[in-house]
Design an enzyme around this catalytic site. Structure first.
Site, PDB file in Angstrom:
ATOM      1  NE  ARG A  15     -10.957   0.168  10.177  1.00 22.21           N
ATOM      2  CZ  ARG A  15     -10.472  -0.382   9.073  1.00 22.21           C
ATOM      3  NH1 ARG A  15     -10.567  -1.683   8.894  1.00 22.21           N
ATOM      4  NH2 ARG A  15      -9.889   0.352   8.147  1.00 22.21           N
ATOM      5  N   GLY A 135     -10.618  -3.908  -1.597  1.00 18.05           N
ATOM      6  CA  GLY A 135     -11.044  -3.727  -2.980  1.00 18.05           C
ATOM      7  C   GLY A 135     -10.581  -4.928  -3.795  1.00 18.05           C
ATOM      8  CD  GLU A 150     -12.320   0.217  -2.805  1.00 16.22           C
ATOM      9  OE1 GLU A 150     -12.234   0.076  -1.577  1.00 16.22           O
ATOM     10  OE2 GLU A 150     -11.368  -0.019  -3.578  1.00 16.22           O
ATOM     11  CG  ASN A 222      -6.862  -0.682   9.125  1.00 15.68           C
ATOM     12  OD1 ASN A 222      -6.616   0.481   8.783  1.00 15.68           O
ATOM     13  ND2 ASN A 222      -6.860  -1.688   8.269  1.00 15.68           N
ATOM     14  NE  ARG A 309      15.393   5.775  34.773  1.00 10.80           N
ATOM     15  CZ  ARG A 309      15.159   6.696  35.701  1.00 10.80           C
ATOM     16  NH1 ARG A 309      15.420   6.437  36.970  1.00 10.80           N
ATOM     17  NH2 ARG A 309      14.683   7.868  35.374  1.00 10.80           N
ATOM     18  CB  SER A 379      26.362  -2.785  52.470  1.00 10.32           C
ATOM     19  OG  SER A 379      27.048  -3.760  51.723  1.00 10.32           O
TER      20      SER A 379
HETATM   21  C1  UD1 Z   1      -8.155   1.247   0.183  1.00 12.81           C
HETATM   22  C2  UD1 Z   1      -8.484   0.873  -1.274  1.00 12.81           C
HETATM   23  C3  UD1 Z   1      -8.831  -0.614  -1.357  1.00 12.81           C
HETATM   24  C4  UD1 Z   1      -7.681  -1.439  -0.796  1.00 12.81           C
HETATM   25  C5  UD1 Z   1      -7.321  -0.975   0.620  1.00 12.81           C
HETATM   26  C6  UD1 Z   1      -6.036  -1.657   1.068  1.00 12.81           C
HETATM   27  C7  UD1 Z   1      -9.538   2.889  -2.180  1.00 12.81           C
HETATM   28  C8  UD1 Z   1     -10.772   3.525  -2.624  1.00 12.81           C
HETATM   29  N1  UD1 Z   1      -9.629   1.650  -1.712  1.00 12.81           N
HETATM   30  O1  UD1 Z   1      -9.326   1.029   0.932  1.00 12.81           O
HETATM   31  O2  UD1 Z   1      -9.045  -0.984  -2.716  1.00 12.81           O
HETATM   32  O3  UD1 Z   1      -8.031  -2.811  -0.789  1.00 12.81           O
HETATM   33  O4  UD1 Z   1      -7.070   0.447   0.655  1.00 12.81           O
HETATM   34  O5  UD1 Z   1      -5.760  -1.353   2.402  1.00 12.81           O
HETATM   35  O6  UD1 Z   1      -8.474   3.491  -2.279  1.00 12.81           O
HETATM   36  N2  UD1 Z   1      -6.520   8.229   3.413  1.00 12.81           N
HETATM   37  C9  UD1 Z   1      -6.336   9.575   3.253  1.00 12.81           C
HETATM   38  N3  UD1 Z   1      -7.423  10.358   3.068  1.00 12.81           N
HETATM   39  C10 UD1 Z   1      -8.687   9.867   3.055  1.00 12.81           C
HETATM   40  C11 UD1 Z   1      -8.865   8.485   3.204  1.00 12.81           C
HETATM   41  C12 UD1 Z   1      -7.760   7.694   3.388  1.00 12.81           C
HETATM   42  O7  UD1 Z   1      -5.196  10.056   3.278  1.00 12.81           O
HETATM   43  O8  UD1 Z   1      -9.629  10.655   2.886  1.00 12.81           O
HETATM   44  C13 UD1 Z   1      -5.335   7.387   3.634  1.00 12.81           C
HETATM   45  C14 UD1 Z   1      -5.410   6.677   4.968  1.00 12.81           C
HETATM   46  O9  UD1 Z   1      -4.785   7.451   5.977  1.00 12.81           O
HETATM   47  C15 UD1 Z   1      -4.645   5.391   4.680  1.00 12.81           C
HETATM   48  C16 UD1 Z   1      -4.877   5.154   3.181  1.00 12.81           C
HETATM   49  O10 UD1 Z   1      -5.303   6.388   2.646  1.00 12.81           O
HETATM   50  O11 UD1 Z   1      -3.254   5.526   4.903  1.00 12.81           O
HETATM   51  C17 UD1 Z   1      -5.912   4.070   2.905  1.00 12.81           C
HETATM   52  O12 UD1 Z   1      -7.150   4.473   3.471  1.00 12.81           O
HETATM   53  P1  UD1 Z   1      -8.218   3.426   4.002  1.00 12.81           P
HETATM   54  O13 UD1 Z   1      -9.408   4.160   4.491  1.00 12.81           O
HETATM   55  O14 UD1 Z   1      -7.580   2.461   4.903  1.00 12.81           O
HETATM   56  O15 UD1 Z   1      -8.589   2.697   2.611  1.00 12.81           O
HETATM   57  P2  UD1 Z   1      -9.618   1.541   2.441  1.00 12.81           P
HETATM   58  O16 UD1 Z   1     -10.997   2.098   2.464  1.00 12.81           O
HETATM   59  O17 UD1 Z   1      -9.284   0.465   3.387  1.00 12.81           O
END
Ligand code: UD1
Ligand code: MG
Length: 430
Positions: A15, A135, A150, A222, A309, A379
């Site tokens: 995003r 979630g 979720e 995000n 700078r 100058s």
């Molecule tokens: C997650 C939570 C959700 C919560 C939300 C808050 C889960 C299943 N859900 O959802 O309950 O409300 O966060 O923001 O955990 N990441 C990884 N590897 C991956 C996927 C994600 O390292 O495969 C990391 C991302 O870089 C990020 C964090 O985990 O820093 C959260 O991932 P994101 O995809 O934003 O989680 P949500 O689906 O929003």
């Protein structure tokens, strides 16, 4: 420091619509992920960052700026999701705090609240009028967490829950090590959800305690809109802190201050000023619309519309409007108007007139200019570097300085001016 921290930063950040990894986008001059690492370092000596997307680039930046950070590569093809990110992560201490790399506004106080108490799991919860996207956290009549569902897995009643998971947990490490291998991906997104550890803990009658936190601090970044909002919040914090320390700011909302910049004594920042990088400003007055980048400024005034700078050092100096200083040391100097001073050292009592330019670049290399004490630079003088101008020199207006000038001399390079009688009328007619 008996707590380990794991920072999740493997997600793609789609995003954000950027070729730069999401967690490397900066807030107040520092990558988001570094803000999270800095907060973590205040409470832990065992920090692991989980990476996958553009892992090499992110790891390189961390290694250039920090020591002792561990890395874990997520096998995101096989184990996608926040639970997948934790697979194989090893931590040293009996408690593990799991943070997200995209939460740059988190404070030490909140991390301490999350890591205090004796519950098996503390998890961050935000109350939101509009919980969409998050979630949902189901809390029982005793005030303990039952489950996180979720959004894509919620039934209609669950969708109405306003308590949402902020995504940060402090977990008993022993539980984490048992639960993570048991996670499955039987859900709407076919991902391994870290949130499922809550259900597992509750099934074992473990206590999962909700820690209610401020949305402002825990809202993940995000998109570029989120990035801009987070920047505003961070800037307000930075400015408020420096005003408390004695910095005067005129129209603070118009002033930008890098998180690495520091001030001492009573400094004045007028409206529209931008203080960037690792600048250090002592007892100085920075006037409207001036830009300071990685510079040291003491007992001096800059601007309005001055630009100082990197690697510049100004002491007891006045730099006025439309003056640019780069990688130069000015001690007790006046440069009031329209000048470029680059790769130069200028000593006490010297006056740089309007339009003075150091010609520090020949198209291939940069060269240095040395100007001594009490020099009057007329100058529109061009100073072709490398060159040394000794003390007590006068340089006449419009001179092109291309040789060293000895102490006490006058330098002048001009073709003689002529004044031709009545030429105007000859040319344009009477
Ligand atoms: C997650 C939570 C959700 C919560 C939300 C808050 C889960 C299943 N859900 O959802 O309950 O409300 O966060 O923001 O955990 N990441 C990884 N590897 C991956 C996927 C994600 O390292 O495969 C990391 C991302 O870089 C990020 C964090 O985990 O820093 C959260 O991932 P994101 O995809 O934003 O989680 P949500 O689906 O929003
Ligand atoms: Mg997601």
């Amino acid at each position: 420091m008996s707590i380990s921290v794991v920072i999740l930063a493997a997600g793609q950040g789609t995003r954000m619509k950027s070729t730069t990894p999401k967690v490397l986008h900066t807030i107040s001059g520092k990558p988001m992920l570094f803000h999270a690492i800095d907060a973590a370092q205040q409470i832990s000596d065992d920090i692991t960052v989980v990476l996958y997307h553009q892992a090499e680039r992110i790891q390189k930046q961390i290694d250039e700026n920090y020591e002792g950070i561990s890395f874990h590569m997520q096998d995101a093809q096989k184990f996608p999701g926040t639970g997948g990110a934790m697979k194989g992560v090893k931590t040293r201490h009996s408690r593990t705090l799991i943070l997200n790399g995209d939460m740059p506004l988190i404070t030490k106080a909140s991390l301490e609240a999350l890591t205090s108490g004796s519950a098996d799991i503390n998890m961050s919860v935000i109350k939101l009028n509009d919980p969409s996207g998050y979630g949902r956290v189901i809390i029982d009549e005793h005030g303990n967490v039952q489950e996180i569902v979720e959004q894509k897995d919620c039934n209609e009643a669950q969708l109405l829950t306003q308590s949402v998971n902020a995504g940060i947990y402090a977990v008993n490490t022993e539980l984490l090590e048992r639960y993570i291998p048991q996670l499955d991906n039987n859900n709407a997104q076919s991902e391994y959800y870290l949130t499922d550890i809550i259900k597992m803990a509750v099934e074992e009658t473990r206590v999962v305690h909700p820690v209610f936190v401020e949305e402002e601090e825990f809202k993940g970044v995000n998109s570029k809109l989120d990035l801009a909002h987070a920047e505003e919040i961070m800037q307000t914090r930075i400015r408020n802190e420096w005003m408390k320390q004695g910095v005067i700011m005129r129209l603070p909302q118009t002033i930008y201050i890098d998180c690495r910049a520091t001030f001492e004594g009573e400094c004045i920042l007028e409206n529209g000023v931008s203080i960037q990088g690792n600048s250090h400003i002592i007892e100085s007055h920075i006037k409207t619309y001036s830009v300071i980048e990685d510079a040291f400024i003491k007992n001096s005034s800059v601007g309005p519309i001055g630009r100082i700078r990197p690697h510049s050092k100004l002491t007891n100096t006045h730099v006025g409007n439309f003056v640019e200083v780069k990688k130069s040391t000015l001690n007790g100097v006046k440069a009031g108007h329209l000048a470029y001073i680059g790769d130069a050292t200028v000593e006490e009592g010297t006056n740089m007139g309007a339009g003075v330019i150091t010609c520090n670049y020949d198209g291939k290399n940069k060269f240095e200019t040395k100007i001594g004490k009490n020099v009057f630079v007329g100058s529109d003088t061009q100073i072709v570097a490398p060159v040394t101008i000794e003390d007590d020199v006068i340089i006449a207006a419009g001179t092109t300085v291309n040789r060293d000038i000895k102490k006490g001399n006058l330098a002048i390079s001009r073709t003689e001016m002529k004044s031709i009688k009545g030429f105007f009328y000859k040319f344009f007619g009477e």
